[in-house]
Write an enzyme that holds these catalytic residues in place. Structure first.
Site, mmCIF file in Angstrom:
data_model
loop_
_atom_site.group_PDB
_atom_site.id
_atom_site.type_symbol
_atom_site.label_atom_id
_atom_site.label_comp_id
_atom_site.label_asym_id
_atom_site.label_seq_id
_atom_site.Cartn_x
_atom_site.Cartn_y
_atom_site.Cartn_z
ATOM 1 N N GLU A 200 0.971 -1.092 -0.253
ATOM 2 C CA GLU A 200 0.267 -0.151 0.038
ATOM 3 C C GLU A 200 0.656 1.574 -0.313
ATOM 4 O O GLU A 200 0.861 1.868 0.751
ATOM 5 C CB GLU A 200 -0.619 0.199 1.025
ATOM 6 C CG GLU A 200 -2.143 -1.046 0.806
ATOM 7 C CD GLU A 200 -3.299 -0.618 1.710
ATOM 8 O OE1 GLU A 200 -3.097 0.034 2.988
ATOM 9 O OE2 GLU A 200 -3.897 -1.102 2.022
ATOM 10 N N GLU A 323 -4.752 -9.400 0.169
ATOM 11 C CA GLU A 323 -5.733 -8.068 1.231
ATOM 12 C C GLU A 323 -6.908 -8.477 0.650
ATOM 13 O O GLU A 323 -7.244 -7.567 -0.279
ATOM 14 C CB GLU A 323 -5.168 -6.762 1.615
ATOM 15 C CG GLU A 323 -3.788 -7.322 2.982
ATOM 16 C CD GLU A 323 -3.235 -5.871 3.391
ATOM 17 O OE1 GLU A 323 -4.466 -5.327 3.454
ATOM 18 O OE2 GLU A 323 -2.368 -5.978 3.580
#
Ligand code: AHR
Length: 521
Positions: A200, A323
């Site tokens: 991220e 995720e």
């Protein structure tokens, strides 16, 4: 695929016979599994797990230390290892998540007493004593028989640090890092395939622009070497939900020979998240909303894959959804920042729907990791000191493991609708595969909260001989397992299939997930 009936309907002449209500429903719901048309394999790696240094995910959930009263093998709790082995975890992502971009691997390799402590600034501000580090993680993977997927630090790390970690792990000759590994008790190099270069990086991993991250990625990935015959599968820190620009810029600017996979994160966030209620307290509207959002994964995968197709038409680069899962408010009374939530039948639907969707994208989606294995977000296992429970989500992974590495079978599904207020979704959802043992697996779910549904299922290109099945359901949508009642929600034998003339008639109770295994003639 699913709309074939709508296309054919105008061409079909319906005899003018009045149908009774059950007959009408039967005529309405139909599944055709094309048992002879499979092309793509459902990678077992989409059944991956993710364990971050977050809350009680690693500490207590997995690692209790060698001197713990909780039965363990070299510090790893035996009950958890046994339970995970049973669902055949193909890969395990570690150490984060956001934690990965502030983790310095050298802090976790010496004798535990000598390891420095740090603050886990992302997750609760607790002290991380680094007692679970590289060696312990790889011992866990060995005990589980799973492949490690390591996400390394770009946000606050250096190229040298990442490059050294690869050398420490995988180089078998004489070198500073390989010698250091030997000093720390590991003679042979490990085999590491899955290697994440940051996480991220548009957010907690450094708040970068995609152009900047793409350049950094090229630089970091260059120095992650393949030693001997260890070949890294390098995964770029990808986008989330509908951030298509991130995917576009990375596909455009990352050198193709440096990237094997591109990640994507998608969380199903409950509309009542801000109410801070327990994940066990919700009404039908909230359930409906969660199911609808879980279904949106399909739209996001299609859009990101379409961008990837433009730059990589041969689909060499895998989409890695490392995720995913349901993200509810933290359980009241638990420590903030630990992301502990209970897990109900509603979450089992999120898991089953998401896995079905990954199957449909098997050509591009090569890997996925539910967030997170134990005690965090949509966990498959919850622990309370020495006690352990398996969540409804665990049972989905258990039932669905028959799809691992099976051949995806195309299907046509016509389903009645589940209508709530102004909204409607299909009540039935399916997926089919052909396993290596020759059996056809059909996962079928009825997301309707109150209505049992009958469906006719045709196996085209095969004839059914024998059928077995399992079902996951409960008396209420918010049913869950507790430490006092650990088997409240658990999979059971399914007897709702009858066979006549090679056709299957299936009666699926409301709010249930079924996996049927068909032995062919
Ligand atoms: O899974 C919890 C967190 O969600 C991860 O650390 C991060 O990558 C994501 O935002």
């Amino acid at each position: 695929m699913k709309n074939i009936f709508n296309l054919l309907m105008p061409l079909i002449t319906i005899p003018a016979i009045a149908l009774s209500q059950p007959d009408k429903e039967r005529a309405m719901n139909k599944l055709i599994i094309h048992a002879d048309l499979g092309k793509h394999t459902i990678s077992r790696h989409i059944y991956g797990q993710f364990s971050e240094h977050l809350g009680r995910g690693v500490y207590e959930g997995i690692w209790v230390g060698k001197n713990s009263d909780i039965p363990n093998t070299r510090g790893l709790r035996n009950d958890v290892v046994q339970a995970l082995k049973k669902i055949n975890v193909p890969n395990l992502r570690w150490p984060g998540g956001c934690f990965a971009d502030e983790y310095h691997w050298r802090d976790g390799i010496e004798t535990p007493a000598d390891r420095p402590k740090m603050i886990n600034t992302h997750w609760g501000g607790v002290v991380e004593d680094n007692s679970f580090g590289t060696h312990e993680f790889l011992d866990l993977c060995k005990q589980l028989g799973t492949e490690p997927y390591i996400t390394a630090n770009v946000g606050s790390g250096t190229v040298e640090e990442m490059s050294d970690w690869v050398e420490y792990l995988t180089f078998d000759g004489t070198s500073p890092m390989a010698d250091l590994r030997r000093q720390n008790g590991q003679e042979d190099a490990w085999r590491i395939k899955y290697w994440g270069v940051g996480n991220e990086n548009w957010g907690c991993g450094g708040n970068m622009r995609p152009e900047y991250y793409a350049d950094l990625y090229n630089r970091f990935a260059t120095y992650c070497r393949n030693y001997g015959d260890n070949k890294l599968y390098k995964i770029a820190g990808g986008s989330y939900s509908d951030n298509y620009n991130w995917t576009e810029v990375l596909m455009k600017n990352i050198k193709p020979h440096l990237m094997d996979g591109l990640s994507l994160h998608y969380y199903t966030i409950n509309k009542d998240w801000n109410d801070k209620r327990s994940a066990t307290e919700f009404d039908e509207a909230s359930y409906f909303d969660v199911v609808r959002k879980a279904l949106q994964l399909d739209k996001y995968l299609t859009a990101h894959s379409t961008i990837m197709d433009r730059y990589d038409p041969e689909k060499k680069i895998g989409l890695v959804v490392d995720e995913w899962g349901a993200w509810h408010a933290e359980e009241p009374g638990t420590k903030r920042g630990f992301l502990y939530q209970q897990n109900t039948l509603r979450d089992a639907f999120v898991a089953a729907l998401s896995l079905n969707i990954f199957h449909q994208h098997a050509e591009r989606v090569r890997m996925a990791n539910i967030a997170q294995t134990i005690n965090v977000l949509q966990a498959v296992i919850l622990t309370q000191k020495e006690k352990m429970i398996l969540t409804p989500t665990y049972h989905v992974f258990d039932m669905y493991q028959v799809h691992q590495d099976a051949l995806l079978l195309p299907y046509d599904l016509k389903s009645e609708e589940y209508v709530l207020g102004e909204d409607k979704i299909d009540a039935l959802h399916a997926s089919g595969s052909l396993a290596k043992d020759g059996k056809v697996n059909i996962s079928l779910m009825n997301v309707h909260a109150t209505k049992s549904i009958e469906i006719e299922c045709e196996l085209r290109g095969a004839r059914a001989k024998k059928i077995t099945g399992r079902i996951l359901t409960a008396s209420s949508l918010n049913a869950h397992n507790t430490f006092d009642n650990p088997n409240n929600v658990t999979a059971a034998e399914f007897n709702g299939v009858t066979m006549s003339n090679g056709m299957l008639q299936i009666k699926i109770p409301a709010k249930s997930i079924v996996v049927i295994r068909v032995e062919r003639e």
